[in-house]
Design a protein around this motif. Structure first.
Motif, mmCIF file in Angstrom:
data_model
loop_
_atom_site.group_PDB
_atom_site.id
_atom_site.type_symbol
_atom_site.label_atom_id
_atom_site.label_comp_id
_atom_site.label_asym_id
_atom_site.label_seq_id
_atom_site.Cartn_x
_atom_site.Cartn_y
_atom_site.Cartn_z
ATOM 1 N N ARG A 231 49.956 17.507 55.854
ATOM 2 C CA ARG A 231 48.793 17.647 56.736
ATOM 3 C C ARG A 231 49.019 18.674 57.840
ATOM 4 N NH1 ARG A 231 47.206 12.233 59.549
ATOM 5 N NH2 ARG A 231 48.825 12.948 61.010
ATOM 6 N N GLU A 232 50.265 18.776 58.334
ATOM 7 C CA GLU A 232 50.552 19.685 59.437
ATOM 8 C C GLU A 232 51.275 20.951 58.987
ATOM 9 O OE1 GLU A 232 49.309 16.004 60.949
ATOM 10 O OE2 GLU A 232 51.126 16.262 59.767
ATOM 11 N N ASP A 233 51.120 21.333 57.754
ATOM 12 C CA ASP A 233 51.783 22.533 57.216
ATOM 13 C C ASP A 233 51.319 23.769 57.985
ATOM 14 O OD1 ASP A 233 52.823 24.615 55.627
ATOM 15 O OD2 ASP A 233 52.554 23.472 53.786
ATOM 16 N N ARG A 234 52.298 24.502 58.571
ATOM 17 C CA ARG A 234 51.984 25.709 59.334
ATOM 18 C C ARG A 234 52.340 26.986 58.573
ATOM 19 N NH1 ARG A 234 54.809 24.508 65.037
ATOM 20 N NH2 ARG A 234 56.304 23.403 63.687
ATOM 21 N N ILE A 235 52.732 26.831 57.306
ATOM 22 C CA ILE A 235 53.051 27.986 56.468
ATOM 23 C C ILE A 235 51.949 28.210 55.443
ATOM 24 C CG2 ILE A 235 54.755 29.035 54.936
ATOM 25 C CD1 ILE A 235 55.779 28.608 57.775
ATOM 26 N N VAL A 236 51.629 27.181 54.670
ATOM 27 C CA VAL A 236 50.536 27.232 53.706
ATOM 28 C C VAL A 236 49.584 26.088 54.044
ATOM 29 C CG1 VAL A 236 49.873 27.091 51.278
ATOM 30 C CG2 VAL A 236 52.030 28.198 51.910
ATOM 31 N N PRO A 237 48.350 26.373 54.423
ATOM 32 C CA PRO A 237 47.449 25.314 54.880
ATOM 33 C C PRO A 237 47.119 24.329 53.766
ATOM 34 C CG PRO A 237 46.233 27.368 54.556
ATOM 35 C CD PRO A 237 47.687 27.698 54.411
ATOM 36 N N PRO A 238 46.903 23.051 54.106
ATOM 37 C CA PRO A 238 46.573 22.046 53.094
ATOM 38 C C PRO A 238 45.290 22.350 52.337
ATOM 39 C CG PRO A 238 46.364 21.154 55.323
ATOM 40 C CD PRO A 238 47.043 22.467 55.454
ATOM 41 N N GLU A 239 44.478 23.243 52.878
ATOM 42 C CA GLU A 239 43.253 23.621 52.154
ATOM 43 C C GLU A 239 43.566 24.232 50.782
ATOM 44 O OE1 GLU A 239 42.232 23.181 56.350
ATOM 45 O OE2 GLU A 239 43.839 24.266 55.321
ATOM 46 N N VAL A 240 44.732 24.863 50.657
ATOM 47 C CA VAL A 240 45.113 25.433 49.368
ATOM 48 C C VAL A 240 45.333 24.319 48.350
ATOM 49 C CG1 VAL A 240 46.781 26.858 48.138
ATOM 50 C CG2 VAL A 240 46.144 27.442 50.483
ATOM 51 N N SER A 241 46.014 23.262 48.766
ATOM 52 C CA SER A 241 46.247 22.127 47.869
ATOM 53 C C SER A 241 44.932 21.462 47.483
ATOM 54 C CB SER A 241 47.181 21.115 48.534
ATOM 55 O OG SER A 241 48.477 21.655 48.684
ATOM 56 N N LEU A 242 44.008 21.365 48.433
ATOM 57 C CA LEU A 242 42.696 20.800 48.131
ATOM 58 C C LEU A 242 41.976 21.660 47.101
ATOM 59 C CD1 LEU A 242 40.535 18.679 48.716
ATOM 60 C CD2 LEU A 242 39.748 20.117 50.615
ATOM 61 N N TYR A 243 42.044 22.971 47.268
ATOM 62 C CA TYR A 243 41.427 23.897 46.310
ATOM 63 C C TYR A 243 42.018 23.706 44.913
ATOM 64 C CZ TYR A 243 40.601 28.416 43.981
ATOM 65 O OH TYR A 243 40.266 29.398 43.077
ATOM 66 N N LEU A 244 43.344 23.622 44.829
ATOM 67 C CA LEU A 244 43.989 23.457 43.526
ATOM 68 C C LEU A 244 43.601 22.123 42.893
ATOM 69 C CD1 LEU A 244 47.548 24.814 44.399
ATOM 70 C CD2 LEU A 244 45.752 26.009 43.129
ATOM 71 N N SER A 245 43.607 21.062 43.690
ATOM 72 C CA SER A 245 43.310 19.735 43.141
ATOM 73 C C SER A 245 41.861 19.614 42.701
ATOM 74 C CB SER A 245 43.649 18.647 44.162
ATOM 75 O OG SER A 245 42.808 18.715 45.291
ATOM 76 N N ARG A 246 40.963 20.357 43.341
ATOM 77 C CA ARG A 246 39.553 20.314 42.951
ATOM 78 C C ARG A 246 39.273 21.075 41.663
ATOM 79 N NH1 ARG A 246 36.484 21.345 48.791
ATOM 80 N NH2 ARG A 246 36.209 19.134 49.338
ATOM 81 N N ASN A 247 40.109 22.064 41.375
ATOM 82 C CA ASN A 247 39.801 22.960 40.258
ATOM 83 C C ASN A 247 40.692 22.786 39.035
ATOM 84 O OD1 ASN A 247 37.545 24.770 41.247
ATOM 85 N ND2 ASN A 247 39.004 24.971 42.939
ATOM 86 N N ILE A 248 41.787 22.050 39.164
ATOM 87 C CA ILE A 248 42.608 21.706 38.006
ATOM 88 C C ILE A 248 42.117 20.358 37.498
ATOM 89 C CG2 ILE A 248 44.938 21.195 37.195
ATOM 90 C CD1 ILE A 248 45.992 23.052 39.412
ATOM 91 N N PRO A 249 41.628 20.282 36.271
ATOM 92 C CA PRO A 249 40.921 19.087 35.806
ATOM 93 C C PRO A 249 41.696 17.783 35.949
ATOM 94 C CG PRO A 249 40.591 20.899 34.274
ATOM 95 C CD PRO A 249 41.598 21.370 35.273
ATOM 96 N N ASN A 250 42.992 17.779 35.632
ATOM 97 C CA ASN A 250 43.772 16.541 35.645
ATOM 98 C C ASN A 250 44.749 16.495 36.813
ATOM 99 O OD1 ASN A 250 42.653 15.428 33.187
ATOM 100 N ND2 ASN A 250 43.765 17.051 32.120
#
Length: 283
Positions: A231-250
């Motif tokens: 949640r507090e990642d200051r290198i790669v924002p958690p929004e990237v993980s949200l993007y990946l999880s939304r677009n990878i089907p499983n």
């Protein structure tokens, strides 16, 4: 008791990679891919994890081509896209040399991008995927922490290294003097000319080439994927993980609170449980 770790040089095609392993080679293989950054190695990212998981899995943690004590191409490919392509090829060659037909990559940050690239390139050789603080979102504006990592060689000192590492964790004070000790240990490797050359080539944005994937590309990934975000990642924002999880089907998303970019170091026991449970199919 942690499993014993063995480190050796492995010939992978026409390259030599430094590789640390733990566990029985006949067990399910986990491929631990580290992130980028000056002086990083497979062990600096994964030593605790491969020791803890080596009693159940065959854990393989290479210094990716162009990092640490693996070969550094000279001249190197220019730009992250071109260098990633070469690194992926060298990693496939490593798996061939180790006799590993199918693996589960565990990728941290840039290692997550490597994991995604490998999955899209040869899906038949990837069983499941674990991403932690991964890159992979196109057109992402870098956070100040990532900019500091990229520009490290503007001031490659131990003090600058310690300041950079403090941005990797949520609470630097919780580490006491450990971050400064890690910085002191990293500096001799980080200031080697071959390591500097590979870093600057990787982050040569003038070379062009994309470093992320569009939703339709991610939708081709059929494997189960665990996406771990801090949640507090200051290198790669958690929004990237949200993007990946939304677009990878499983894909499934796990968010770690009170944590920076190094969840495997800040919360190693939790991270090991997540990896073990996901690999075993417990969730």
């Amino acid at each position: 008791m942690p499993a014993a770790i063995t480190t050796s040089d492995v010939r992978a095609g026409d390259r030599t990679l430094r590789v640390s392993t733990a566990g029985d080679p006949s067990a399910t293989p986990l491929l631990f891919l580290h992130g980028s950054g000056p002086g990083v190695t497979g062990l600096s990212n994964w030593e605790r994890l491969i020791g803890d998981l080596g009693d159940r899995y065959y854990c393989v943690a290479p210094d990716t081509l162009g990092f640490g004590d693996s070969d550094h191409p000279n001249p190197p490919p220019r730009g992250m896209a071109a260098f990633t392509e070469l690194r992926v090829a060298a990693t496939w060659a490593l798996l061939d040399a180790l006799g590993l037909e199918k693996v589960i990559p565990v990728g941290n940050s840039y290692g997550g991008q490597m994991s995604l690239a490998m999955t899209l390139e040869r899906p038949e050789r990837i069983e499941k995927v674990i991403l932690m603080g991964s890159g992979g979102m196109p057109d992402l504006k870098p956070l100040p922490g990532l900019v500091k990592l990229i520009d490290f060689y503007d001031d490659p000192t131990e003090e600058a290294m310690a300041e950079l590492l403090s941005l990797f964790v949520h609470d630097p004070a919780a580490f006491g003097d450990r971050l400064r000790e890690i910085a002191a240990a990293r500096i001799p490797r980080a200031t080697r000319e071959d390591v500097r050359r590979s870093h600057l080539a990787t982050f040569d944005f003038s070379a062009g080439g994309r470093i992320g994937w569009q939703p339709d590309e991610l939708a081709r990934i059929e494997q189960e994927v665990l996406v771990i975000a801090a949640r507090e990642d200051r290198i790669v924002p958690p929004e990237v993980s949200l993007y990946l999880s939304r677009n990878i089907p499983n894909a499934r998303l796990h968010v770690v609170p009170n944590c920076g970019h190094w969840s495997q170091i800040e919360y190693p026991e939790m991270f090991a449980r997540l990896v073990d449970g996901f690999v075993r199919g417990a969730f």
